[in-house]
Design a protein around this motif. Structure first.
Motif: not given
Length: 155
Positions: A141-145, A101-106, A120-121
């Motif tokens: 977003q949590i529901e989607e995950i 689980l991350t915000f970092d698209n790298k 990726w969020i």
């Protein structure tokens, strides 16, 4: 289940039912004050996401300790190797499903050949974790995950 004593005791007794690991990837950097603030806030958001997902899917998901890494322009080979080593270790426990689980698209390019699924969020900047709008956005977003994780179980 979380990486804390009471949950570990339960995990050891029921590990055959807990087949999913959730690993929060949290960057840090002290390069400049604004980035420091942004990354600290992102870390809080990831922690919030991960805890809520674990709470909703308790009994099937194990929330690992956060995986911290130094934020740079690109994910280094050493960092990639380090994460892959962790994933391989988790697979041997045996966790059948591993989610990062991350915000970092790298991480998208780096993890494509790893035996884990990257969630990726898009990064959230600013905002107050206590504002109702922020809480609603986070909850949706949590529901989607959670749906994504549940879908992987049925494959």
């Amino acid at each position: 289940m979380k990486y804390k004593n009471i949950d570990i005791n339960q995990y050891v007794k029921a590990k055959e039912y807990i087949d999913t690991a959730l690993i929060p990837l949290i960057p840090y950097s002290f390069s400049n004050d604004q980035e420091l603030e942004d990354l600290a806030l992102q870390g809080e958001y990831i922690y919030l996401f991960a805890n809520q997902i674990e709470k909703e899917l308790k009994g099937r998901v194990f929330l690992t300790p956060e995986y911290y890494y130094l934020k740079t322009d690109k994910i280094t080979e050493t960092e990639s190797f380090r994460l892959e080593h962790l994933i391989n270790h988790m697979k041997s426990q045996p966790f059948k499903y591993i989610f990062l689980l991350t915000f970092d698209n790298k991480w998208r390019k780096v993890t494509k050949d790893m035996d884990a699924e990257l969630i990726w969020i898009p990064a959230m900047k600013g905002g107050d974790l206590n504002q109702s709008e922020t809480q609603q956005l986070v909850q949706s977003q949590i529901e989607e995950i959670q749906s994504l994780i549940k879908d992987s179980w049925s494959e």
